[in-house]
Scaffold this motif. Sequence first.
Motif, PDB file in Angstrom:
ATOM      1  N   PHE A  16      99.332 -11.778   2.214  1.00 41.51           N
ATOM      2  CA  PHE A  16      98.497 -11.239   3.283  1.00 41.51           C
ATOM      3  C   PHE A  16      98.727  -9.727   3.352  1.00 41.51           C
ATOM      4  O   PHE A  16      99.869  -9.275   3.477  1.00 41.51           O
ATOM      5  CB  PHE A  16      98.855 -11.860   4.643  1.00 41.51           C
ATOM      6  N   HIS A  65      93.282  -8.292   5.368  1.00 42.28           N
ATOM      7  CA  HIS A  65      93.060  -9.598   5.995  1.00 42.28           C
ATOM      8  C   HIS A  65      92.955  -9.537   7.519  1.00 42.28           C
ATOM      9  O   HIS A  65      92.385 -10.445   8.132  1.00 42.28           O
ATOM     10  CB  HIS A  65      94.182 -10.552   5.604  1.00 42.28           C
ATOM     11  N   TYR A  71      92.320 -14.149  14.289  1.00 41.43           N
ATOM     12  CA  TYR A  71      93.302 -14.020  13.201  1.00 41.43           C
ATOM     13  C   TYR A  71      94.497 -14.951  13.423  1.00 41.43           C
ATOM     14  O   TYR A  71      95.020 -15.555  12.489  1.00 41.43           O
ATOM     15  CB  TYR A  71      93.796 -12.580  13.104  1.00 41.43           C
TER      16      TYR A  71
END
Length: 342
Positions: free
Chosen positions: A144, A149, A159
Motif C-alpha cells: 500500500f 491508494h 479507506y
Amino acid sequence: MAPVRWRSTGTWLLYLLLAVPVLHVAVCLEPISMGIAIAAASAITGYMSFPEFYCGRLVECCQVDKPLNSTALQTDLREKLFGQHLAHDIIYRALTGFMSNENPKKPLALSLHGWTGTGKNFVSKIIVENIYDLGMNSKFVHLFVSTVHFPHNSLIPLYKDQLQSWIRGNTSRCARSIFIFDEMDKLHPGLIDAIKPFLDYYDNIDGVSYRKAIFIFLSNAGGELINRQMLEFWNDGKKREDLELKDVENVLSVGLFNNNNSGFWHSGLIEKNLIDYFVPFLPLEFRHVKKCVLAELRHRGLEEDEELASRVAMEMTYSPKDTKLFSDKGCKTVSAKLSLHL
C-alpha cells in the motif's frame, strides 16, 4: 486458508478431468493405449500428492509452515545492506524468532524509519524474498502506497472499510500474508488505526487468525531524530557501530506519536504498544555510498571499479554543511549517477 488435501483433491480432480473421459471411450481404445492413459493419469496424480512439486512448479502456495532459511537471510543482510548495523541485527532476530514460533501471540509489526535512500524499501524486499520465492510479485504480499491508494482526505471512512476488508480477505486466504505500508509519513492521521484489531493479541477475529501475518511500515518520519542522535555520537567521538537501539527507540516512538505530519500521530498502534520494533535506519556516509556503487556495478554484470565508485560517490550531496558527513539522498540516485559515467 484451509490446508490442501493433496491426495483427495488431486485424485478427484484428475478423476473428473481424465478418468471419466478415459472410461467413456475405453471400448474404442486398444489395451496399450488404455494403459498409457491410465499411467499418465497416475503420474500426474502422484505429482499432486507432493506439496513441494505442486507448490514449486504448478502454483504459488501460502508458506504458512515453511521454515525460514536464517542463513540466507543473514547473508542477504550482510552483503546487500550497507551501514545499517542496527537494522541488520533487529530484522534478523525479529524475523527468525517470529518465523520459528509455531504459535505467535500476535502478528509481527516492524516500523522502519530514516532518511530517503537508507535502505528501508530494500530491506522490506529482502524480507519478502526470504519468505516467498516470487518476492514482491507474490500474491501473498500486499503493498500500500499512501499517495496512491489513500490520496483523498475526504474518503478516510471509505479507506478504513476497504483496508479492513482487504486485510481480512487476504489473511483468510493465507495466514502468512505480508502487508507493507509505504510513505507512512504521508498517510492521513487516524487511517492506520483501522488495522489496530488485526495487530492486537487476539486468537482470532470472526474466525480469522492474524497472528502469523507480517506488517511492515516504511516512513521518512523520524529521520531527523535519528540523524541528530547520530551526529551527537559523532561529535562525542563515538563510533557509528556503538549506537544501540535503546539510544534511539524511545525517542523515535515518542516523536512519531506527537508528529502531526506522520501517519502515526496519536495512533493506537503506538499507544497500545502494538509495533514490535521501531527500526532506525542511519544516514549513510561516503564509504557506504561507495559500496552501493560497487554493488550496482555487480548487479549490471560489470567489474568492480574502486576509482569509478569513488567518483560517483563524490558527486552526491552531503550534509551538514560544515562536516559533509551524511549523504542527503543515501543511495537513492546511485544508479542514475552511475549511468552518466557508463
